[in-house]
Scaffold this motif. Structure first.
Motif, PDB file in Angstrom:
ATOM      1  N   THR A  17      72.305 -34.531  29.830  1.00 23.89           N
ATOM      2  CA  THR A  17      71.639 -35.552  29.025  1.00 23.89           C
ATOM      3  C   THR A  17      71.602 -35.164  27.564  1.00 23.89           C
ATOM      4  O   THR A  17      71.202 -35.979  26.728  1.00 23.89           O
ATOM      5  CB  THR A  17      70.197 -35.765  29.518  1.00 23.89           C
ATOM      6  OG1 THR A  17      69.481 -34.513  29.435  1.00 23.89           O
ATOM      7  CG2 THR A  17      70.185 -36.246  30.955  1.00 23.89           C
ATOM      8  N   GLY A  18      71.983 -33.919  27.224  1.00 23.36           N
ATOM      9  CA  GLY A  18      72.031 -33.480  25.842  1.00 23.36           C
ATOM     10  C   GLY A  18      73.441 -33.611  25.283  1.00 23.36           C
ATOM     11  O   GLY A  18      74.378 -34.030  25.969  1.00 23.36           O
ATOM     12  N   PRO A  19      73.628 -33.245  24.008  1.00 26.67           N
ATOM     13  CA  PRO A  19      74.955 -33.338  23.389  1.00 26.67           C
ATOM     14  C   PRO A  19      75.898 -32.248  23.901  1.00 26.67           C
ATOM     15  O   PRO A  19      75.467 -31.171  24.316  1.00 26.67           O
ATOM     16  CB  PRO A  19      74.653 -33.176  21.898  1.00 26.67           C
ATOM     17  CG  PRO A  19      73.377 -32.386  21.857  1.00 26.67           C
ATOM     18  CD  PRO A  19      72.593 -32.789  23.071  1.00 26.67           C
ATOM     19  N   TRP A  22      75.444 -29.136  26.730  1.00 25.85           N
ATOM     20  CA  TRP A  22      74.064 -28.825  27.078  1.00 25.85           C
ATOM     21  C   TRP A  22      73.497 -29.910  28.000  1.00 25.85           C
ATOM     22  O   TRP A  22      73.715 -31.107  27.789  1.00 25.85           O
ATOM     23  CB  TRP A  22      73.201 -28.709  25.826  1.00 25.85           C
ATOM     24  CG  TRP A  22      73.417 -27.419  25.076  1.00 25.85           C
ATOM     25  CD1 TRP A  22      72.954 -26.190  25.429  1.00 25.85           C
ATOM     26  CD2 TRP A  22      74.155 -27.247  23.865  1.00 25.85           C
ATOM     27  NE1 TRP A  22      73.355 -25.238  24.519  1.00 25.85           N
ATOM     28  CE2 TRP A  22      74.098 -25.863  23.530  1.00 25.85           C
ATOM     29  CE3 TRP A  22      74.860 -28.105  23.033  1.00 25.85           C
ATOM     30  CZ2 TRP A  22      74.720 -25.339  22.404  1.00 25.85           C
ATOM     31  CZ3 TRP A  22      75.474 -27.584  21.914  1.00 25.85           C
ATOM     32  CH2 TRP A  22      75.404 -26.220  21.606  1.00 25.85           C
ATOM     33  N   ARG A  24      70.189 -30.330  28.407  1.00 26.51           N
ATOM     34  CA  ARG A  24      68.998 -30.871  27.753  1.00 26.51           C
ATOM     35  C   ARG A  24      68.993 -30.456  26.295  1.00 26.51           C
ATOM     36  O   ARG A  24      69.587 -29.439  25.917  1.00 26.51           O
ATOM     37  CB  ARG A  24      67.726 -30.369  28.458  1.00 26.51           C
ATOM     38  CG  ARG A  24      67.541 -30.908  29.864  1.00 26.51           C
ATOM     39  CD  ARG A  24      66.417 -30.214  30.591  1.00 26.51           C
ATOM     40  NE  ARG A  24      66.736 -28.811  30.844  1.00 26.51           N
ATOM     41  CZ  ARG A  24      65.966 -27.979  31.543  1.00 26.51           C
ATOM     42  NH1 ARG A  24      64.823 -28.424  32.039  1.00 26.51           N
ATOM     43  NH2 ARG A  24      66.321 -26.734  31.721  1.00 26.51           N
ATOM     44  N   ARG A  25      68.281 -31.212  25.505  1.00 24.36           N
ATOM     45  CA  ARG A  25      68.236 -30.921  24.077  1.00 24.36           C
ATOM     46  C   ARG A  25      67.487 -29.623  23.777  1.00 24.36           C
ATOM     47  O   ARG A  25      67.832 -28.913  22.837  1.00 24.36           O
ATOM     48  CB  ARG A  25      67.570 -32.088  23.328  1.00 24.36           C
ATOM     49  CG  ARG A  25      68.395 -33.366  23.379  1.00 24.36           C
ATOM     50  CD  ARG A  25      67.776 -34.460  22.513  1.00 24.36           C
ATOM     51  NE  ARG A  25      68.565 -35.670  22.544  1.00 24.36           N
ATOM     52  CZ  ARG A  25      69.621 -35.901  21.768  1.00 24.36           C
ATOM     53  NH1 ARG A  25      69.977 -34.980  20.880  1.00 24.36           N
ATOM     54  NH2 ARG A  25      70.291 -37.024  21.855  1.00 24.36           N
ATOM     55  N   ARG A  26      66.487 -29.311  24.564  1.00 30.07           N
ATOM     56  CA  ARG A  26      65.751 -28.056  24.313  1.00 30.07           C
ATOM     57  C   ARG A  26      66.624 -26.852  24.632  1.00 30.07           C
ATOM     58  O   ARG A  26      66.439 -25.781  24.038  1.00 30.07           O
ATOM     59  CB  ARG A  26      64.463 -28.028  25.101  1.00 30.07           C
ATOM     60  CG  ARG A  26      64.613 -28.001  26.601  1.00 30.07           C
ATOM     61  CD  ARG A  26      63.250 -27.927  27.256  1.00 30.07           C
ATOM     62  NE  ARG A  26      63.333 -27.792  28.708  1.00 30.07           N
ATOM     63  CZ  ARG A  26      62.279 -27.696  29.498  1.00 30.07           C
ATOM     64  NH1 ARG A  26      61.063 -27.741  28.964  1.00 30.07           N
ATOM     65  NH2 ARG A  26      62.426 -27.581  30.799  1.00 30.07           N
ATOM     66  N   SER A  27      67.557 -26.996  25.568  1.00 31.12           N
ATOM     67  CA  SER A  27      68.499 -25.903  25.827  1.00 31.12           C
ATOM     68  C   SER A  27      69.395 -25.682  24.612  1.00 31.12           C
ATOM     69  O   SER A  27      69.692 -24.542  24.227  1.00 31.12           O
ATOM     70  CB  SER A  27      69.343 -26.220  27.059  1.00 31.12           C
ATOM     71  OG  SER A  27      68.528 -26.379  28.198  1.00 31.12           O
ATOM     72  N   MET A  28      69.839 -26.788  24.001  1.00 24.71           N
ATOM     73  CA  MET A  28      70.645 -26.651  22.787  1.00 24.71           C
ATOM     74  C   MET A  28      69.842 -25.988  21.663  1.00 24.71           C
ATOM     75  O   MET A  28      70.350 -25.103  20.957  1.00 24.71           O
ATOM     76  CB  MET A  28      71.123 -28.038  22.348  1.00 24.71           C
ATOM     77  CG  MET A  28      71.986 -28.007  21.092  1.00 24.71           C
ATOM     78  SD  MET A  28      72.298 -29.657  20.402  1.00 24.71           S
ATOM     79  CE  MET A  28      70.656 -30.066  19.823  1.00 24.71           C
ATOM     80  N   ALA A  29      68.578 -26.401  21.506  1.00 28.66           N
ATOM     81  CA  ALA A  29      67.758 -25.798  20.452  1.00 28.66           C
ATOM     82  C   ALA A  29      67.562 -24.301  20.696  1.00 28.66           C
ATOM     83  O   ALA A  29      67.625 -23.490  19.750  1.00 28.66           O
ATOM     84  CB  ALA A  29      66.404 -26.506  20.388  1.00 28.66           C
TER      85      ALA A  29
END
Length: 473
Positions: A17-19, A22, A24-29
């Motif tokens: 669901t992230g870009p 990833w 998730r977006r929190r994993s990318m962060a």
């Protein structure tokens, strides 16, 4: 479900669901933050490396930034990140890069053989660099330690830098795979429960249809025979009312007796149905309450639901209550209804209506199950009713044969008398169908058809015991 819940569920199930790569977006962060810290660390450690290698400081810093930034790719290419950390080990940089890279590699789905090889390479590189650096530092301080001391310090340093992250990654990967397998198993169980619920609804519908058919068959057998005899007697009463008053009185009395018998049998049948409802309703209520775990549940059901994780036991107990009620109902059905001992009275009623009926019995009289005797009785009853309807004035012959492992009944009539007017009784065509259903339900054989003499024959062969699998449940 809210949008946040949907994203969370999709991320938990592995759907990105992230870009980019990833989930998730929190994993990318998190990866971006780790990559920035690692780049700063490697850039700082690149300054002394540039002095020792006699290269420009900017080159050392740039090498550190590039090497440390590789950590942002750890979820996509964990092997590449570990290889980069091994490559910069001689430059004594990339502590965070090596630790996080080994953890990610061990937690990923990379084959264990590759993980062991890369971990061994990282540990060996750390061991050699630590051994060389320790000797150089001791010599610069004017102290020459024994070889075993340098070896021990190097081994401890290499194990301390690689083993914790490797073991923690293996644990995290195993835990993640366990959670995924449990989730898949839960999804499978949910699908199985849905399928079982659908099958239970189908079985319930089938049981309702079977019960309707049974009730309709019983009503037909009880009402059709009595009413047919009543119509025959009423027709005879109308014919002889003025010519033979005494016979008219006898026919009127027979009509009254037939009506009372029909009412009594109907009352008995309705009483059985009410008994079944009274037995089945508490069981259904207890089973429903046990499933729901509500206050209506009985002691066992409530205790089972209150006990965490024992929902299956509660369902089993609820189902057991329903099975007990059904077994009681089945026992009531087994003992209810007419038997072969009443066959003489049945034939006597047809004789009183003016039909010539001959009864022959072969073999020694034995005791059969209630269903077998009731079915044999109903076959004879329905066959005689059909003779009254369709072959007025015909002679009938009833044969009952007690054989070694079965009982056989046969009702045969001749052609209708030409000088006898029929009673004009309606026919729905359900009599033969009901007889065949009764006989085949017990595992017997049923044959019917016209005879060469212009009459009709009905034959049924029943096993002396009803099969257990075919008894009502």
């Amino acid at each position: 479900m809210t949008k946040t819940g949907a994203v969370r569920e999709a991320g938990a199930r592995g759907a990105p669901t992230g870009p980019w790569w990833w989930a998730r977006r929190r994993s990318m962060a998190l990866d971006v933050v780790l990559a920035v810290i690692s780049a700063i660390e490697c850039a700082v450690e690149g300054v002394p490396f540039a002095g020792e290698a006699q290269v420009p400081v900017s080159a050392g810093v740039a090498l550190g930034v590039v090497a440390g930034s590789a950590l942002v790719l750890r979820r996509r290419w964990p092997i590449a990140v570990v290889l980069v950390s091994i490559a910069v080990t001689p430059a004594e940089m990339g502590f965070l890069l090596g630790v996080v890279g080994l953890y990610t590699l061990a937690a990923s789905d990379v084959p264990r053989r590759i993980t062991v090889i890369l971990a061994g390479m990282s540990m060996t590189g750390t061991l050699l660099i630590t051994f060389i650096s320790f000797h150089q530092d001791m010599r610069n301080d004017g102290y020459g330690p024994p070889v075993w001391v340098s070896t021990l310090v190097s081994v401890l340093m290499a194990i301390g830098l690689t083993a914790p992250s490797l073991l923690l990654g293996l644990y995290a990967g195993a835990r993640r795979r366990l959670v995924e397998s449990l989730r898949e198993r839960a999804d499978g169980l949910e699908r199985e429960l849905s399928l079982l619920a659908e099958r239970a609804e189908e079985r319930a519908e089938w049981a309702r249809n079977e019960e309707r058919t049974r009730i309709a068959r019983e009503m037909h057998d009880v009402v059709a025979h009595r009413v047919s005899l009543m119509v025959v007697h009423a027709a005879a009463l109308q014919a002889v009312a003025q010519k033979d008053p005494e016979r008219a009185v006898r026919n009127a009395a027979l009509v009254g007796d037939m009506g009372r018998q029909a009412l009594n049998e109907l009352r008995e049948m309705l009483g059985v149905l009410r008994t079944e409802d009274r037995l089945a309703a508490p069981a259904r209520l207890a089973e429903f309450a046990t499933w729901r775990g509500g206050p209506e549940a009985d002691g066992n059901g409530a205790a089972a639901v209150a006990d965490g994780g024992t929902g299956t036991r509660a369902v089993s107990r609820g189902a057991g209550s329903g099975a007990t009620a059904r077994s009681v109902t089945a026992a009531a059905q087994e003992t209810d209804g007419p038997s072969l001992s009443e066959l003489e009275a049945l034939i006597g009623q047809s004789r009183a209506a003016g039909m010539t009926v001959e009864l022959s019995v072969e073999g020694d009289r034995r005791t059969y199950t209630a269903r077998v005797e009731r079915t044999a009785y109903r076959v004879v009853q329905e066959a005689l009713t059909n003779v009254h309807k369709h072959a007025a004035g015909a002679k009938a012959r009833v044969r009952l044969a007690h054989r070694e492992a079965e009982v056989a009944v046969q009702v045969e009539n001749g052609p209708p008398a030409e000088d006898v007017a029929g009673a004009c009784l309606p026919s729905g065509g359900n009599g033969l169908v009901g007889m065949r259903e009764r006989v085949t339900a017990l595992g017997g054989g049923f044959v019917f058809g016209p005879t060469d003499a212009g009459g009709f024959r009905v034959s049924a062969v029943l096993p002396d015991r009803a099969p257990e699998a075919l008894r009502p449940v």
